[in-house]
Each structure stands twice: as C-alpha cells, then as structure tokens.
Scaffold this active site. Structure first.
Site, short mmCIF file in Angstrom:
data_model
loop_
_atom_site.label_atom_id
_atom_site.label_comp_id
_atom_site.label_asym_id
_atom_site.label_seq_id
_atom_site.Cartn_x
_atom_site.Cartn_y
_atom_site.Cartn_z
N SER A 12 0.83 -1.20 0.00
CA SER A 12 0.00 0.00 0.00
C SER A 12 0.87 1.25 0.00
O SER A 12 0.33 2.35 -0.07
CB SER A 12 -0.86 0.01 1.25
OG SER A 12 -0.02 0.04 2.39
N CYS A 74 2.68 -6.85 1.90
CA CYS A 74 1.71 -6.13 2.72
C CYS A 74 0.87 -7.17 3.46
O CYS A 74 0.24 -8.03 2.82
CB CYS A 74 0.84 -5.29 1.79
SG CYS A 74 -0.54 -4.46 2.58
N ASN A 75 0.87 -7.12 4.78
CA ASN A 75 0.08 -8.08 5.57
C ASN A 75 -1.40 -7.92 5.29
O ASN A 75 -2.14 -8.90 5.21
CB ASN A 75 0.31 -7.85 7.07
CG ASN A 75 1.70 -8.22 7.52
OD1 ASN A 75 1.93 -9.28 8.06
ND2 ASN A 75 2.66 -7.33 7.29
N CYS A 183 2.81 -5.63 10.22
CA CYS A 183 2.60 -4.69 9.12
C CYS A 183 3.98 -4.38 8.57
O CYS A 183 4.90 -4.10 9.34
CB CYS A 183 1.92 -3.42 9.63
SG CYS A 183 1.86 -2.08 8.42
N1 DGL Z 1 2.23 -2.35 4.81
C1 DGL Z 1 0.84 -2.66 5.01
C2 DGL Z 1 0.72 -3.94 5.82
O1 DGL Z 1 1.67 -4.69 5.90
C3 DGL Z 1 0.15 -1.46 5.57
C4 DGL Z 1 -1.30 -1.52 5.38
C5 DGL Z 1 -1.98 -0.17 5.29
O2 DGL Z 1 -1.76 0.52 4.31
O3 DGL Z 1 -2.78 0.13 6.20
O4 DGL Z 1 -0.31 -4.24 6.38
#
Ligand code: DGL
Length: 259
Positions: A12, A74-75, A183
């Site tokens: 994201s 991205c999780n 995250c």
């Molecule tokens: N890097 C994303 C993750 O691992 C962030 C998610 C987001 O944009 O809220 O969840």
C-alpha cells in the site's frame, strides 16, 4: 517464464521496502520491480472488497512488466486478498503474514503482543492462525494512524512516539515477551519501539522468512536468475517520491506514475 524476469513486489506504500531489502540481500542478482500504491494508503481501514480490487490492480501492473513471481509485501493485502489472487492468476504469489508462530512457540510468559492494521487483525486468515495457539494469550493492538505518519515521513515525530507509547503500554502491562510486527511498514519503527519496550521483550517481523520463501519457490521452479551481475531494481510510486527516496537512501531509480 524467463529466469531474468523480475520479482514483483507491491504494498500500500513504502512499508514493503522492508521486505524488498531482505529479498535484495538474499538474492542480489535478481531483478526487481517494487510498486508503492501510496496514493491509496492506508489499506488497513478499507473493506475486504476494496483491498482485493487494489491488489488485482497492482498485480496487473506487475504482470504487464513480466514479473515471474509476485511478493505481496503487505500483511493487509495478504490476509484479505491472497486467496483471490491465487485463484485468478497462474503466477506464484508469496504472502506476508504476522509471525505469530515463532513468537507463540518461544514465549516463556505465554503472552505475546501483536501490532497490525485493522484489516489484518479482522481477517479470517489471521483468526485461523491465532486459533492454532489457544494456550497463548495474544494481546492485539491496531496501529491506528501509524501507516499515514510513516507515509508522510513522520517516523521520528513526537506524535509517533506518543502513539507507540499508548499502543505498547497494555502489552507491557500484560507481560508479553514477544512483540510481533504485523505490518510491513512497522520495521521502520523498531528504533523507537526499542526505546519504549523493556529490554527482555523481543521484536519479530516476517521479512527474512518471506525472502527465504521467495528463494525456495524460485528454486523449486528452477527460476532463479543465474546471472552473476547485480540485479536491476526499479521502484514505482503513484505519489510524492520523497519519502521513498529517503528510506532508499537515494540509491535507486524511482519512477512516479499513475496506476
Ligand atoms: N504495509 C501494510 C501492511 O503490511 C500497511 C497496510 C496499510 O496501508 O494500512 O499491512
């Protein structure tokens, strides 16, 4: 699938570069393309359907560039959309999920903390994983507003420090001995988190495991790049590239583009 085709990654925003760094360290000869969908960050507050649609859009972009494998760095996108992506496309996908298992197995206090987005903590995939560790108390905390602050370059801001104190306090009080960062943005907060947590609490994220899994899947398919040259790395963002530039220490090509 040609072996010198790139590994594609998307997130994201800029957080998934923490995964990219692990992959680049383990597989320096691979070409990579990283997609930062910062215009649509944060994903964590969006519905499952929105997250699936954004993940499809990102995947299409990477497939147009002939990526041989896609790392969902991205999780939130993994826990909400990877099943749908795997059903729709034949390219292999590597996902990233909170590292509950190593924390739960090694915890002496039987209590672990997890900091992740709302989208991850509410996902069915996350519930499936945490149900496997019934004997362990899992203190969950949504990292409200952490991703937008990181995306805005406010990693070291007083506001960030205040939020981290607030989110970690209940975990410290519950006597966790492991903190799971669920995250891919959060590894950039480790220096601040370390200042807040008592010494004995270990912090784990999934970056290294994802890099090893990427290598394993490429090996199994005989798709590792056998070039002896360092790979070419391209980063795309659909937002202001300055924060991405600073976390990559101005070393790599960044292309700003609508997608
Ligand atoms: N890097 C994303 C993750 O691992 C962030 C998610 C987001 O944009 O809220 O969840």
């Amino acid at each position: 699938m040609a072996n010198n085709n790139p590994i594609g990654l998307f997130d994201s925003g800029i957080g998934g570069t923490s995964i990219w760094k692990e992959i680049n360290e383990l597989l320096p000869n691979e070409n990579t393309i990283y997609l930062a969908d910062s215009k649509n960050a944060p994903y964590g507050q969006k519905t499952k359907e929105e997250i699936i649609n954004l993940s499809i859009k990102n995947t299409e972009f990477l497939l147009e560039q002939n990526c041989k494998i896609i790392v969902v760095a991205c999780n939130t996108a993994t826990t909400n959309a990877i099943k749908e992506l795997r059903a729709k496309y034949s390219v292999p996908f590597i996902g990233i999920e909170p590292a509950i298992k190593p924390a739960a197995i090694n915890s002496k206090t039987q209590t672990i903390g997890i900091l992740a987005t709302k989208g991850t903590l509410n996902s069915e995939l996350f519930h499936e994983t945490s149900r496997k560790f019934q004997d362990i108390k899992i203190v969950e905390q949504i990292g409200h507003n952490l991703v937008p602050l990181i995306e805005n370059g406010q990693i070291n801001s007083p506001e960030m420090n205040m939020l981290l104190h607030e989110y970690l306090k209940p975990m410290i009080e519950a006597n966790i001995d492991y903190l799971v960062l669920g995250c891919s943005h959060y590894p950039y907060l480790i220096p601040q988190i370390k200042k807040i947590l008592p010494k004995g609490i270990k912090i784990i994220d999934s970056g290294e495991a994802v890099a090893r899994q990427t290598r394993k899947v490429l090996e199994e398919r005989d798709a590792l790049n056998d070039s002896s040259e360092l790979g070419k790395n391209i980063f795309y963002t659909n937002s202001n590239p300055n924060v991405l530039k600073s976390i990559l220490e101005n070393q790599y090509q960044i292309i700003q583009k609508e997608f």
